[in-house]
Scaffold this motif. Sequence first.
Motif: not given
Length: 227
Positions: A135-136, A139, A183, A188-191
């Motif tokens: 996720a990091t 992003k 996030p 990072m992107i959202s999960q």
Amino acid sequence: MISAQTWADAQRLWDFQQMGHEPRPCSVAIGLGSHDLGVADAAVDLYHRGMAPLIVFTGATSRTTRERMPRGEAEHYRERAIELGVPDRAILVEPNARNTGENIRFSRALLEDRQVPVSSALLVSKPYEERRAYATACKLWPDVEWVSASTPMTLREYIDSIGDARLVIDMLVGSLQRLLIYPAQGFMISQDVPADVIRAYERLASDGFTSRLLADDVRSASRTAGA
């Protein structure tokens, strides 16, 4: 004693962190520094399997590694890789990163400085941090296709390798917290976190597995989990 419920909750968090990516040939493998030399071993295995022509090891030291790895995580990883047969010319060392975001940013800068074209990368981490690392990376370096990788092992096997079940569960809880709160902070992107994973996280935190939680953000993490 660790209860059956605690083991089950820890297993839920462990399973959720696994991205389930199949390793494939990529432009580079990036090994994220930590206390765990297994990350270096996993990167070496991928190199020997022809999955990447180049390895970047990234990491300075932290409170958990400064005594065990006084020359820096990335440098100790490099030494381990050379012991395992990787030629020095196939390794780049990034010695300054102190968190996952810096691992990605500084590795990117190093590869760009060396004019290494990167369209895809094997992101090699500890097993319980695959999703957080992914996720990091998505992003901070979104134009790269990321393939998560770690040493294939069960939760019980990992705990046996570390020798401290409570510490490993603490780390699982901390990693999940960061997936919930980072996030919104742009890290990072959202999960999508399943409800059963959130419930497991909340039970473990309530039961005192909190040493790796960011204390100032516990309340916000709870609100995010309940959203």
